[in-house]
Scaffold this motif. Structure first.
Motif, PDB file in Angstrom:
ATOM      1  N   VAL A 132     -51.093  20.850  35.033  1.00  0.00           N
ATOM      2  CA  VAL A 132     -49.732  21.227  34.632  1.00  0.00           C
ATOM      3  C   VAL A 132     -48.725  20.794  35.699  1.00  0.00           C
ATOM      4  O   VAL A 132     -47.644  20.284  35.390  1.00  0.00           O
ATOM      5  N   HIS A 133     -49.105  20.949  36.967  1.00  0.00           N
ATOM      6  CA  HIS A 133     -48.228  20.552  38.068  1.00  0.00           C
ATOM      7  C   HIS A 133     -47.896  19.057  37.985  1.00  0.00           C
ATOM      8  O   HIS A 133     -46.727  18.656  38.054  1.00  0.00           O
ATOM      9  N   GLU A 134     -48.923  18.237  37.831  1.00  0.00           N
ATOM     10  CA  GLU A 134     -48.682  16.781  37.802  1.00  0.00           C
ATOM     11  C   GLU A 134     -47.949  16.366  36.529  1.00  0.00           C
ATOM     12  O   GLU A 134     -47.101  15.468  36.566  1.00  0.00           O
ATOM     13  N   ILE A 135     -48.240  17.022  35.419  1.00  0.00           N
ATOM     14  CA  ILE A 135     -47.494  16.709  34.191  1.00  0.00           C
ATOM     15  C   ILE A 135     -46.025  17.093  34.391  1.00  0.00           C
ATOM     16  O   ILE A 135     -45.112  16.371  33.966  1.00  0.00           O
ATOM     17  N   GLY A 136     -45.792  18.200  35.092  1.00  0.00           N
ATOM     18  CA  GLY A 136     -44.418  18.584  35.435  1.00  0.00           C
ATOM     19  C   GLY A 136     -43.703  17.465  36.178  1.00  0.00           C
ATOM     20  O   GLY A 136     -42.552  17.124  35.877  1.00  0.00           O
TER      21      GLY A 136
END
Ligand SMILES: [Zn+2]
Ligand SMILES: [Zn+2]
Length: 183
Positions: A132-136
């Protein structure tokens, strides 16, 4: 007409289909957009640094980014290999906002990496958090000061475990704005 984005998950060899499937279901719940599973990618051998015993994160990311064939697509690659960037001992993941592609490594997300008893639930939660962090980042979000927001920078697994996989209210708004701008 506005179109919704979708996420394509591609796994480098070594990552099981089960974990990719579980991750895809969780990401659908969290982002409320479709998530598809792509083919297994062979590890590009030229990205391995035999001195460090790690893979060059940027080399693997570039491979992931080549799979982005549409502007409404976000591509997330997963590897079980330990990855690094110049001047850093390791990275949990990295992303390109310009190309909406990202990579995460599960190598340092298991307790056994730190000589502790494995915990499957915790391992999966950390994998979701890093994804989720990297997709953010692919959606243009920067790091967030809120230590409980998924966009907070993780220097260690303790940081990852503290923040969890939810966006704070401010970041959530940014995500929704970015997701509505897919063409
Ligand atoms: Zn980050
Ligand atoms: Zn935030």
């Amino acid at each position: 007409m506005k179109k919704r984005c979708f996420i394509l998950i591609v796994r480098f060899s070594g990552i099981s289909k089960e974990i990719a499937l579980s991750l895809s279901e969780k990401l659908e719940d969290l982002f409320l957009i479709p998530v598809k599973l792509g083919d297994v990618l062979p590890l590009p051998v030229d990205t391995f640094d035999s001195v460090r015993g790690q893979y060059r994160a940027i080399g693997l990311l570039q491979k992931v980014c080549t799979l982005r064939s549409r502007s409404d697509m976000i591509v997330l690659g997963i590897t079980e290999k330990d990855i690094y960037e110049e001047r850093l001992n390791f990275v949990f993941g990295l992303a390109s906002a310009a190309h909406r592609c990202a990579l995460i490594s599960t190598a340092r997300l298991s307790n056994s990496f730190y000589d502790m008893d494995d915990d499957e639930n915790l391992f999966f939660r950390r994998t979701v958090t890093e994804a989720v962090h990297e997709i953010g980042h692919t959606l243009g979000l920067d790091h967030c000061k809120d230590p409980h927001c998924v966009m907070h920078f993780s220097n260690s697994l303790a940081d990852t475990d503290l923040k969890g996989y939810r966006f704070c209210a401010k970041c959530q708004l940014e995500v929704e704005a970015a997701l509505s701008s897919c063409r």
